[in-house]
Design an enzyme around this catalytic site. Structure first.
Site, mmCIF file in Angstrom:
data_model
loop_
_atom_site.group_PDB
_atom_site.id
_atom_site.type_symbol
_atom_site.label_atom_id
_atom_site.label_comp_id
_atom_site.label_asym_id
_atom_site.label_seq_id
_atom_site.Cartn_x
_atom_site.Cartn_y
_atom_site.Cartn_z
ATOM 1 N N HIS A 52 0.848 -1.199 0.000
ATOM 2 C CA HIS A 52 0.000 0.000 0.000
ATOM 3 C C HIS A 52 0.879 1.243 0.000
ATOM 4 C CE1 HIS A 52 0.740 -0.405 4.312
ATOM 5 N NE2 HIS A 52 0.216 0.779 4.532
ATOM 6 N N HIS A 54 1.447 3.997 1.865
ATOM 7 C CA HIS A 54 1.962 4.826 2.970
ATOM 8 C C HIS A 54 3.484 4.955 2.915
ATOM 9 C CE1 HIS A 54 -1.926 4.217 5.536
ATOM 10 N NE2 HIS A 54 -2.021 5.222 4.699
ATOM 11 N N ASP A 56 5.906 4.876 5.017
ATOM 12 C CA ASP A 56 6.784 3.914 5.697
ATOM 13 C C ASP A 56 6.854 2.582 4.945
ATOM 14 O OD1 ASP A 56 4.040 3.675 6.659
ATOM 15 O OD2 ASP A 56 4.771 2.188 8.093
ATOM 16 N N HIS A 57 6.106 2.469 3.839
ATOM 17 C CA HIS A 57 6.129 1.259 3.019
ATOM 18 C C HIS A 57 6.727 1.489 1.632
ATOM 19 C CE1 HIS A 57 3.556 -1.065 5.863
ATOM 20 N NE2 HIS A 57 3.380 0.173 6.278
ATOM 21 N N ASP A 130 -0.106 -3.655 6.339
ATOM 22 C CA ASP A 130 -0.743 -3.133 7.551
ATOM 23 C C ASP A 130 -2.199 -3.590 7.666
ATOM 24 O OD1 ASP A 130 1.614 -1.824 8.127
ATOM 25 O OD2 ASP A 130 0.866 0.182 7.702
HETATM 26 FE FE FE Z 1 2.808 0.993 8.096
HETATM 27 ZN ZN ZN Z 2 0.039 1.809 6.498
#
Ligand code: FE
Ligand code: ZN
Length: 256
Positions: A52, A54, A56-57, A130
């Site tokens: 996904h 975000h 942090d990914h 997540d």
């Molecule tokens: Fe995350």
């Molecule tokens: Zn996330």
């Protein structure tokens, strides 16, 4: 095949799967730990998988893809900040001689996907980003409770031995909440103790397994009478599993 959980930021894991020559990384929010692992083990980066959008990914995707000339796969309905092959429900990705099935799991984000490898491994592997955490689940940023509940039910239906590779080390906090929901769950109490020992030794609690999550994760247990009763004491209007799920998620959002 070797599976590594590379720590990043405060509590992320960047999952690296390799066969001694080639590697796949899932959700590289940061380039540096992945690059270091590739160089130290002499691995070629065969591909990057994204669950996904975000930061942090995806934060390390563009730099890794460029530096290692590696192809990227990601959710068709989300933005990934690098050229990528969009994947959707039913698509497959072939990497390291494995076939990874794409499962759409909306809820945390609208286009979130998971990757599942069922054949050619000692135990099946699930990279769920997540969506599913050990003892918990992702927050509902873009989806509805009904969507997230359905997504989690699909993951819960995977084989018992499936190794669940979640993207965050949230286990102890999740299990504190799970214990508030189901104080009488003996499997949960035993697992919490085992996780405390692992964290005290500086080890990840992950991967988990689908069998374990079915036994201890309240968000997969919305049909259990004790879980439903606890949810109804925290705002669920009925024991309907989606209603129970929605109440648990709201309760957890404010749980300290
Ligand atoms: Fe995350
Ligand atoms: Zn996330």
């Amino acid at each position: 095949m070797k599976l590594l959980a590379l720590p990043a930021f405060d509590d992320n894991y960047l999952w690296l799967l390799h066969d001694g020559k080639e590697a796949v990384v899932v959700d590289p929010g940061d380039e540096a730990p992945v690059h270091t692992a590739l160089v130290s083990d002499g691995l070629r980066l065969a591909g990057i998988l994204v669950t996904h959008h975000h930061p942090d990914h995806v934060g390390g995707v563009a730099a890794l893809a460029a530096r290692h000339d590696a192809p990227v796969w990601g959710p068709a309905r989300e933005h990934v900040p690098a050229p990528f092959t969009p994947v959707a429900e039913g698509d497959t990705v072939e990497l390291l001689g494995l076939r990874l099935d794409v499962i759409e799991v909306p809820g945390h984000t609208a286009g979130h996907v998971a990757y599942y490898a069922g054949a050619g491994l000692d135990a099946p592997l699930l990279f769920c980003g997540d969506t599913l955490f050990s003892g918990g689940c992702g927050r509902l940023f873009e989806g509805t409770p009904a969507q997230m509940h359905a997504s989690l039910q699909r993951l819960a239906a995977l084989p018992d031995a499936t190794q669940v590779c979640c993207a965050h080390e949230y286990t102890l906090a999740n299990l504190r909440f799970a214990t508030a929901v189901e104080p009488g769950n003996a499997a949960l109490a035993a697992y919490l103790e085992a996780c405390r020992v692992r964290r005290a030794a500086g080890e990840p609690t992950l991967p988990s397994t689908i069998a374990r999550e079915r036994a201890i994760n309240p968000f997969l247990r919305c049909g259990e009478p004790e879980v439903a009763a606890a949810a109804m004491a925290h705002g669920a209007a009925s024991a309907d599993p989606v209603e129970v799920f929605a109440a648990l998620r709201r309760w957890k959002d404010g749980f300290r």
